[in-house]
Design an enzyme around this catalytic site. Structure first.
Site, PDB file in Angstrom:
ATOM      1  N   LEU A  84       0.833  -1.212   0.000  1.00 50.09           N
ATOM      2  CA  LEU A  84       0.000   0.000   0.000  1.00 50.09           C
ATOM      3  C   LEU A  84       0.860   1.251   0.000  1.00 50.09           C
ATOM      4  O   LEU A  84       0.433   2.320  -0.426  1.00 50.09           O
ATOM      5  CB  LEU A  84      -0.911   0.008   1.227  1.00 50.09           C
TER       6      LEU A  84
ATOM      7  N   GLY B 232       6.791   3.995   4.006  1.00 49.09           N
ATOM      8  CA  GLY B 232       7.047   5.186   4.807  1.00 49.09           C
ATOM      9  C   GLY B 232       8.508   5.187   5.188  1.00 49.09           C
ATOM     10  O   GLY B 232       9.290   4.372   4.690  1.00 49.09           O
ATOM     11  N   ASN B 233       8.866   6.073   6.068  1.00 46.90           N
ATOM     12  CA  ASN B 233      10.257   6.103   6.502  1.00 46.90           C
ATOM     13  C   ASN B 233      10.581   4.940   7.417  1.00 46.90           C
ATOM     14  O   ASN B 233      11.696   4.434   7.411  1.00 46.90           O
ATOM     15  CB  ASN B 233      10.537   7.424   7.212  1.00 46.90           C
ATOM     16  N   GLY B 234       9.567   4.540   8.198  1.00 44.13           N
ATOM     17  CA  GLY B 234       9.820   3.453   9.145  1.00 44.13           C
ATOM     18  C   GLY B 234       9.744   2.078   8.500  1.00 44.13           C
ATOM     19  O   GLY B 234      10.505   1.172   8.838  1.00 44.13           O
ATOM     20  N   GLY B 235       8.825   1.874   7.590  1.00 40.84           N
ATOM     21  CA  GLY B 235       8.644   0.529   7.040  1.00 40.84           C
ATOM     22  C   GLY B 235       7.703   0.523   5.854  1.00 40.84           C
ATOM     23  O   GLY B 235       7.504   1.534   5.193  1.00 40.84           O
ATOM     24  N   THR B 236       7.106  -0.654   5.630  1.00 41.86           N
ATOM     25  CA  THR B 236       6.244  -0.843   4.459  1.00 41.86           C
ATOM     26  C   THR B 236       4.867  -1.292   4.934  1.00 41.86           C
ATOM     27  O   THR B 236       4.757  -2.106   5.840  1.00 41.86           O
ATOM     28  CB  THR B 236       6.858  -1.929   3.553  1.00 41.86           C
ATOM     29  N   VAL B 237       3.830  -0.750   4.280  1.00 41.84           N
ATOM     30  CA  VAL B 237       2.463  -1.144   4.642  1.00 41.84           C
ATOM     31  C   VAL B 237       1.898  -2.045   3.541  1.00 41.84           C
ATOM     32  O   VAL B 237       1.957  -1.696   2.361  1.00 41.84           O
ATOM     33  CB  VAL B 237       1.553   0.091   4.850  1.00 41.84           C
TER      34      VAL B 237
ATOM     35  N   LYS C  23       1.588  -3.085   8.804  1.00 41.73           N
ATOM     36  CA  LYS C  23       2.782  -2.258   8.664  1.00 41.73           C
ATOM     37  C   LYS C  23       3.960  -3.053   9.208  1.00 41.73           C
ATOM     38  O   LYS C  23       3.952  -3.475  10.368  1.00 41.73           O
ATOM     39  CB  LYS C  23       2.601  -0.967   9.460  1.00 41.73           C
TER      40      LYS C  23
ATOM     41  N   ASP D 283       2.492  12.671  15.173  1.00 36.94           N
ATOM     42  CA  ASP D 283       2.840  12.579  13.752  1.00 36.94           C
ATOM     43  C   ASP D 283       1.627  12.915  12.883  1.00 36.94           C
ATOM     44  O   ASP D 283       1.289  12.193  11.944  1.00 36.94           O
ATOM     45  CB  ASP D 283       3.361  11.163  13.451  1.00 36.94           C
TER      46      ASP D 283
HETATM   47  P1  ATP Z   1       5.977   8.124   7.514  1.00 40.04           P
HETATM   48  O1  ATP Z   1       6.721   6.854   7.511  1.00 40.04           O
HETATM   49  O2  ATP Z   1       6.856   9.340   7.470  1.00 40.04           O
HETATM   50  O3  ATP Z   1       4.964   8.162   8.627  1.00 40.04           O
HETATM   51  P2  ATP Z   1       3.798   7.535   5.704  1.00 40.04           P
HETATM   52  O4  ATP Z   1       2.708   7.818   6.696  1.00 40.04           O
HETATM   53  O5  ATP Z   1       3.508   7.939   4.284  1.00 40.04           O
HETATM   54  O6  ATP Z   1       5.159   8.226   6.139  1.00 40.04           O
HETATM   55  P3  ATP Z   1       3.465   4.732   6.280  1.00 40.04           P
HETATM   56  O7  ATP Z   1       2.822   5.032   7.580  1.00 40.04           O
HETATM   57  O8  ATP Z   1       4.456   3.622   6.247  1.00 40.04           O
HETATM   58  O9  ATP Z   1       4.190   6.015   5.699  1.00 40.04           O
HETATM   59  O10 ATP Z   1       2.313   4.425   5.258  1.00 40.04           O
HETATM   60  C1  ATP Z   1       2.572   4.262   3.897  1.00 40.04           C
HETATM   61  C2  ATP Z   1       1.279   4.399   3.128  1.00 40.04           C
HETATM   62  O11 ATP Z   1       0.493   3.228   3.330  1.00 40.04           O
HETATM   63  C3  ATP Z   1       0.381   5.551   3.602  1.00 40.04           C
HETATM   64  O12 ATP Z   1       0.745   6.762   3.009  1.00 40.04           O
HETATM   65  C4  ATP Z   1      -0.997   5.077   3.188  1.00 40.04           C
HETATM   66  O13 ATP Z   1      -1.246   5.478   1.854  1.00 40.04           O
HETATM   67  C5  ATP Z   1      -0.884   3.559   3.268  1.00 40.04           C
HETATM   68  N1  ATP Z   1      -1.561   3.056   4.473  1.00 40.04           N
HETATM   69  C6  ATP Z   1      -1.072   3.050   5.731  1.00 40.04           C
HETATM   70  N2  ATP Z   1      -1.941   2.484   6.589  1.00 40.04           N
HETATM   71  C7  ATP Z   1      -3.020   2.113   5.848  1.00 40.04           C
HETATM   72  C8  ATP Z   1      -4.289   1.482   6.159  1.00 40.04           C
HETATM   73  N3  ATP Z   1      -4.616   1.123   7.395  1.00 40.04           N
HETATM   74  N4  ATP Z   1      -5.149   1.269   5.137  1.00 40.04           N
HETATM   75  C9  ATP Z   1      -4.831   1.652   3.875  1.00 40.04           C
HETATM   76  N5  ATP Z   1      -3.661   2.255   3.525  1.00 40.04           N
HETATM   77  C10 ATP Z   1      -2.775   2.484   4.493  1.00 40.04           C
HETATM   78 MG    MG Z   2       1.922   6.735   8.252  1.00 43.59          MG
END
Ligand code: ATP
Ligand code: MG
EC number: 2.7.12.2
Length: 372
Positions: A168, A171-176, A191, A279
């Site tokens: 999906l 992010g900086n921390g990991g992959t969703v 995540k 955040d």
């Molecule tokens: P950061 O790591 O700086 O917080 P981020 O919020 O973009 O940045 P992640 O939290 O790893 O990074 O999320 C990556 C992406 O995954 C999000 O931008 C969002 O589009 C998607 N995502 C995260 N959680 C969900 C969820 N529960 N349902 C659907 N999409 C999600």
């Molecule tokens: Mg996020």
């Protein structure tokens, strides 16, 4: 009128456009469009949705003459693709060659800057704090959360029961990941964050995360559980099919007003539990096609936040000045981030000029290497 035809295709008449949808497993589906001039980007996504019902496709790609993939995520970009395609068709006709269909490749990950392709609607009527779900047409989501919470209470959320599907986002921390939970038959967002930490710290994080089970608000993402496997933690949450707000660009004021109500209710709920979000930013505000808006990624575990921060190279663009300078901070720091986020969503761009960082990182707003 659009027709979906399966099978090989080679012929093309002057009215029909044949779009070959390439599926990740190597197969392809041919779709004959009999009114190409009226074709909208959304129509293409709808058909991809029929071909790949389990994937969340938000954009697609085509190949240019050099074989480079070009992403399409709007009507304008689609027009450019069609005009490029018709120029190749003309060339093929001139050379007496067989007309090739237009090949497209569905893309599951979020593209930067897609518009409201999910038909975002926002419902802020649901009561906050109690988990009341009057916004839902049925009790299905409530039921699914209850089932998952039961699974969790029995300590059954684990890697073996999870089938990872699409990515999906990163992010900086990991992959969703979008994932399927075998025992409950539910779709989750998982995540996965790499963390090289001691067993002791792992236990501390798990116990700090416990408060998430108690969070029960329609404005906060549902939490189903967490587990460590080797050197990574997986956090399982409710899947939001509209993704995060950072990709919707400029959101009309009347919609944004309703989103703001939901976000403020979510924050107020967290603050009432003595949790600071820490955040707040558009990518941590998620939406679904039921019209719900929910907050995710709040800093409930200090150990987890600190462990991620050791390897974190990210943006502090939304961070309040007192946090950047290491002073004490509180609710007002979340409010600062809320203001910046909503300015961005209203304007369709980050409200401050972007800083060019020497060394070619010109795309970064502000770069901070956290060494907390
Ligand atoms: P950061 O790591 O700086 O917080 P981020 O919020 O973009 O940045 P992640 O939290 O790893 O990074 O999320 C990556 C992406 O995954 C999000 O931008 C969002 O589009 C998607 N995502 C995260 N959680 C969900 C969820 N529960 N349902 C659907 N999409 C999600
Ligand atoms: Mg996020």
């Amino acid at each position: 009128m659009l027709w979906l035809l399966c099978g090989p295709c080679g012929a093309m008449d002057s009215q029909a456009l044949v779009i070959r949808i390439k599926i990740p497993d190597g197969a392809a589906v041919d779709w004959t469009v009999h009114s190409a001039p009226q074709l909208l980007f959304r129509d293409v996504l709808d058909v991809i949705g029929q071909v790949l019902p389990d994937a969340t496709t938000t954009a697609f790609e085509y190949e240019d003459e050099d074989g480079d993939r070009i992403t399409v995520r709007s009507d304008e970009e689609m027009k450019a693709m069609l005009s490029y395609y018709y120029s190749t068709v003309m060339e093929q006709q001139v050379n007496g060659q067989l007309i090739e269909p237009l090949q497209i490749y569905p893309r599951a990950c979020k593209p930067p800057g897609k518009r409201n392709i999910h038909g975002l609607k926002v419902n802020t009527r649901a009561g906050a704090g109690s988990g009341a779900s009057e916004a839902l047409p049925s009790n299905s989501l409530k039921k699914s959360s209850a089932e998952l919470k039961k699974i969790l209470a029995n300590g059954q959320m684990n890697e073996q029961d999870i089938r990872y599907r699409d990515i999906l986002g990163h992010g900086n921390g990991g992959t969703v990941y979008k994932a399927y939970h075998v025992r409950s038959g539910k779709i989750l967002a998982v995540k996965v964050i790499p963390l090289d930490i001691t067993l002791e710290l792992q236990k501390q994080i798990m116990s700090e995360l416990e408060i998430l089970y108690k969070c029960d608000s329609s404005y906060i993402i549902g939490f189903y559980g967490a587990f460590f496997v080797e050197n990574r933690i997986s956090l399982c949450t409710e899947f939001m099919d509209g993704g995060s707000l950072d990709v919707y660009r400029k959101i009309p004021e009347h919609v944004l007003g309703r989103i703001a109500v939901a976000v403020v209710k979510g924050l107020t709920y967290l603050w009432s539990l003595k949790i600071l979000h820490r955040d707040v930013k558009p990518s941590n505000m998620l939406v679904n096609t039921r019209g719900q808006v929910k907050l995710c990624d709040f800093g409930v575990s200090t150990q987890l936040v600190n462990s991620i921060a050791k390897t974190y190279v990210g943006t502090n663009a939304y961070m309040a000045p007192e946090r950047i300078s290491g002073e004490q901070y509180g609710i007002h720091s979340d409010v600062w981030s809320l203001g910046i986020s909503f300015m961005e969503l209203a304007l369709g761009r980050f409200p401050y000029p972007q800083l060019a960082v020497p060394g070619g990182m010109s795309d970064l707003k502000v770069v901070l290497v956290c060494a907390l």
